[in-house]
Design a protein around this motif. Structure first.
Motif, PDB file in Angstrom:
ATOM      1  N   THR A  94      -3.285  25.104  -6.141  1.00  0.00           N
ATOM      2  CA  THR A  94      -2.153  24.216  -6.379  1.00  0.00           C
ATOM      3  C   THR A  94      -2.498  23.179  -7.438  1.00  0.00           C
ATOM      4  O   THR A  94      -1.722  22.937  -8.377  1.00  0.00           O
ATOM      5  N   VAL A  95      -3.647  22.563  -7.310  1.00  0.00           N
ATOM      6  CA  VAL A  95      -4.058  21.530  -8.263  1.00  0.00           C
ATOM      7  C   VAL A  95      -4.312  22.127  -9.636  1.00  0.00           C
ATOM      8  O   VAL A  95      -3.927  21.548 -10.664  1.00  0.00           O
ATOM      9  N   LEU A 128      -7.311  18.730 -17.247  1.00  0.00           N
ATOM     10  CA  LEU A 128      -8.614  18.558 -16.606  1.00  0.00           C
ATOM     11  C   LEU A 128      -8.645  19.180 -15.211  1.00  0.00           C
ATOM     12  O   LEU A 128      -9.687  19.631 -14.738  1.00  0.00           O
ATOM     13  N   LEU A 129      -7.497  19.184 -14.563  1.00  0.00           N
ATOM     14  CA  LEU A 129      -7.435  19.697 -13.196  1.00  0.00           C
ATOM     15  C   LEU A 129      -7.612  21.209 -13.131  1.00  0.00           C
ATOM     16  O   LEU A 129      -7.786  21.775 -12.048  1.00  0.00           O
ATOM     17  N   ARG A 130      -7.595  21.880 -14.278  1.00  0.00           N
ATOM     18  CA  ARG A 130      -7.822  23.335 -14.276  1.00  0.00           C
ATOM     19  C   ARG A 130      -9.242  23.668 -13.811  1.00  0.00           C
ATOM     20  O   ARG A 130      -9.511  24.787 -13.400  1.00  0.00           O
ATOM     21  N   HIS A 140      -1.219  14.642  -1.212  1.00  0.00           N
ATOM     22  CA  HIS A 140      -2.420  14.066  -1.802  1.00  0.00           C
ATOM     23  C   HIS A 140      -3.580  15.058  -1.689  1.00  0.00           C
ATOM     24  O   HIS A 140      -3.914  15.511  -0.591  1.00  0.00           O
ATOM     25  N   TYR A 141      -4.179  15.381  -2.849  1.00  0.00           N
ATOM     26  CA  TYR A 141      -5.333  16.275  -2.894  1.00  0.00           C
ATOM     27  C   TYR A 141      -6.521  15.525  -3.493  1.00  0.00           C
ATOM     28  O   TYR A 141      -6.371  14.689  -4.383  1.00  0.00           O
ATOM     29  N   ARG A 142      -7.708  15.855  -3.024  1.00  0.00           N
ATOM     30  CA  ARG A 142      -8.917  15.191  -3.521  1.00  0.00           C
ATOM     31  C   ARG A 142      -9.995  16.240  -3.782  1.00  0.00           C
ATOM     32  O   ARG A 142     -10.118  17.220  -3.056  1.00  0.00           O
ATOM     33  N   GLY A 143     -10.755  16.024  -4.849  1.00  0.00           N
ATOM     34  CA  GLY A 143     -11.834  16.946  -5.172  1.00  0.00           C
ATOM     35  C   GLY A 143     -12.563  16.494  -6.413  1.00  0.00           C
ATOM     36  O   GLY A 143     -12.521  15.319  -6.787  1.00  0.00           O
ATOM     37  N   THR A 144     -13.250  17.406  -7.051  1.00  0.00           N
ATOM     38  CA  THR A 144     -13.901  17.129  -8.330  1.00  0.00           C
ATOM     39  C   THR A 144     -13.456  18.201  -9.317  1.00  0.00           C
ATOM     40  O   THR A 144     -13.127  19.332  -8.915  1.00  0.00           O
ATOM     41  N   THR A 145     -13.452  17.849 -10.584  1.00  0.00           N
ATOM     42  CA  THR A 145     -13.145  18.828 -11.611  1.00  0.00           C
ATOM     43  C   THR A 145     -14.322  18.918 -12.556  1.00  0.00           C
ATOM     44  O   THR A 145     -14.990  17.924 -12.843  1.00  0.00           O
ATOM     45  N   ASP A 146     -14.611  20.104 -12.997  1.00  0.00           N
ATOM     46  CA  ASP A 146     -15.714  20.346 -13.923  1.00  0.00           C
ATOM     47  C   ASP A 146     -15.127  20.381 -15.338  1.00  0.00           C
ATOM     48  O   ASP A 146     -14.283  21.225 -15.646  1.00  0.00           O
ATOM     49  N   ILE A 147     -15.594  19.468 -16.208  1.00  0.00           N
ATOM     50  CA  ILE A 147     -15.014  19.357 -17.546  1.00  0.00           C
ATOM     51  C   ILE A 147     -15.193  20.649 -18.340  1.00  0.00           C
ATOM     52  O   ILE A 147     -14.258  21.124 -19.000  1.00  0.00           O
ATOM     53  N   ALA A 148     -16.374  21.235 -18.285  1.00  0.00           N
ATOM     54  CA  ALA A 148     -16.627  22.463 -19.037  1.00  0.00           C
ATOM     55  C   ALA A 148     -15.735  23.604 -18.539  1.00  0.00           C
ATOM     56  O   ALA A 148     -15.189  24.371 -19.333  1.00  0.00           O
ATOM     57  N   ARG A 149     -15.582  23.691 -17.227  1.00  0.00           N
ATOM     58  CA  ARG A 149     -14.726  24.735 -16.671  1.00  0.00           C
ATOM     59  C   ARG A 149     -13.268  24.498 -17.063  1.00  0.00           C
ATOM     60  O   ARG A 149     -12.548  25.443 -17.403  1.00  0.00           O
ATOM     61  N   ALA A 150     -12.832  23.243 -17.042  1.00  0.00           N
ATOM     62  CA  ALA A 150     -11.470  22.918 -17.450  1.00  0.00           C
ATOM     63  C   ALA A 150     -11.249  23.269 -18.918  1.00  0.00           C
ATOM     64  O   ALA A 150     -10.196  23.795 -19.291  1.00  0.00           O
ATOM     65  N   ALA A 151     -12.244  22.982 -19.759  1.00  0.00           N
ATOM     66  CA  ALA A 151     -12.132  23.283 -21.185  1.00  0.00           C
ATOM     67  C   ALA A 151     -11.968  24.779 -21.417  1.00  0.00           C
ATOM     68  O   ALA A 151     -11.193  25.214 -22.279  1.00  0.00           O
ATOM     69  N   GLY A 179       5.694  20.874  -6.792  1.00  0.00           N
ATOM     70  CA  GLY A 179       4.416  21.127  -7.432  1.00  0.00           C
ATOM     71  C   GLY A 179       4.184  20.333  -8.697  1.00  0.00           C
ATOM     72  O   GLY A 179       3.248  20.618  -9.453  1.00  0.00           O
ATOM     73  N   LEU A 180       5.031  19.303  -8.930  1.00  0.00           N
ATOM     74  CA  LEU A 180       4.883  18.483 -10.133  1.00  0.00           C
ATOM     75  C   LEU A 180       3.874  17.362  -9.886  1.00  0.00           C
ATOM     76  O   LEU A 180       3.920  16.679  -8.860  1.00  0.00           O
ATOM     77  N   LEU A 181       2.995  17.174 -10.839  1.00  0.00           N
ATOM     78  CA  LEU A 181       1.986  16.124 -10.753  1.00  0.00           C
ATOM     79  C   LEU A 181       2.654  14.775 -10.966  1.00  0.00           C
ATOM     80  O   LEU A 181       3.181  14.482 -12.039  1.00  0.00           O
ATOM     81  N   ARG A 182       2.638  13.946  -9.939  1.00  0.00           N
ATOM     82  CA  ARG A 182       3.245  12.629 -10.018  1.00  0.00           C
ATOM     83  C   ARG A 182       2.230  11.545 -10.362  1.00  0.00           C
ATOM     84  O   ARG A 182       2.557  10.537 -10.975  1.00  0.00           O
TER      85      ARG A 182
END
Length: 279
Positions: free
Chosen positions: A51-52, A164-166, A186-197, A230-233
């Motif tokens: 979802t994120v 970035l959330l990809r 509300h969702y919480r986690g970490t995002t990996d910049i290289a993976r998002a790129a 599913g829209l990011l607010r």
């Protein structure tokens, strides 16, 4: 482009000005709803990570939105907040923000608001100050910035914030709450910049690839708030990077008014300042 070193200034106002200057000149130029969880803790049936990760694609379908941003920097025991407001054209990958710098210790404005234009691969700034004529724009190649313009402009590009959330991983569903009167999850986690790129759209891919190389840590903690469609607010990222010391940055992007027309007019070539950028 000229890399600038920031001089240490005395006093609270000087420290704040130095921190703001750092946010606006890193590398090449060197409102929101509560988080309380509602009583209904029922988990949604969807996969939180999926979802994120799909937030950027969902925004593209809306065409455009209004946005408010807040970037809080903490360095040397001083905290400053830079705020912005404007609109984003998701279809054409363009945006415009009016960025307000914090007042000095006496509550007086130290700088006129900065107008920023966000386009694929570039950031345009007017009222940049620091030796730039008032009627001129500064153009920055975001793919050449060590942070990919995630913090340089004093506001994370809303498109980049979503992209970035990809790279989201370890995502958990926290619960329901409200953002600006709208019920959200509300969702919480970490995002990996290289993976998002690697997963990003062409418009922001280059900037995120630069950020993946420039930040000392690829993992970026986030809190994301999505509505029933599913829209990011709202999304908050917490960045950490090293530049004459460890600097913590909390960047928040609020999105609303989806579908509101957004027009971005780029400056003529003759209106772009080509001289040296002062400290």
């Amino acid at each position: 482009m000229v890399v600038h070193q920031h001089r240490r200034r005395r006093g609270r106002a000087g420290r704040a000005a130095a921190a703001v200057g750092l946010a606006l000149t890193v590398a090449a130029l060197s409102g929101c709803g509560g988080d309380a969880v509602a009583g209904d803790d029922a988990r949604p049936a969807d996969d939180p990570a999926a979802t994120v990760r799909g937030a950027a694609d969902a925004l593209l379908a809306t065409g455009s939105a209004q946005t408010r941003t807040a970037m809080e920097m903490a360095t040397g025991g001083t905290r400053v907040t830079i705020r912005g407001e404007g609109g984003v054209d998701f279809k054409n990958r363009m945006g415009q923000l009016l960025v307000m710098l914090p007042d000095d210790a006496q509550g007086k404005a130290e700088h006129r608001p900065i107008t920023e234009l966000l386009v694929p691969g570039a950031l345009y700034m007017k009222n940049r100050g620091a030796g730039v004529p008032a009627d001129k724009w500064v153009r920055v190649d975001t793919t050449a910035l060590a942070d990919g313009n995630l913090v340089t402009g004093g506001a994370t590009d809303p498109m980049a914030a979503a992209e970035l959330l990809r790279g989201a991983q370890g995502v958990t569903y926290v619960g329901e709450t409200e953002v600006a009167g709208t019920k959200v999850r509300h969702y919480r986690g970490t995002t990996d910049i290289a993976r998002a790129a690697a997963q990003a759209s062409p418009a922001v891919k280059g900037a995120l690839e630069a950020a993946a190389k420039g930040f000392s840590k690829d993992a970026v903690p986030f809190d994301a708030y999505l509505d029933a469609e599913g829209l990011l607010r709202k999304v908050r990222h917490r960045f950490t990077y090293v530049n004459n010391g460890v600097i913590d940055v909390s960047s928040t992007t609020l999105l609303y008014g989806f579908g509101t027309p957004v027009t971005v007019v780029l400056p003529a070539e003759g209106d772009i300042y080509a001289g040296k950028i002062a400290d």
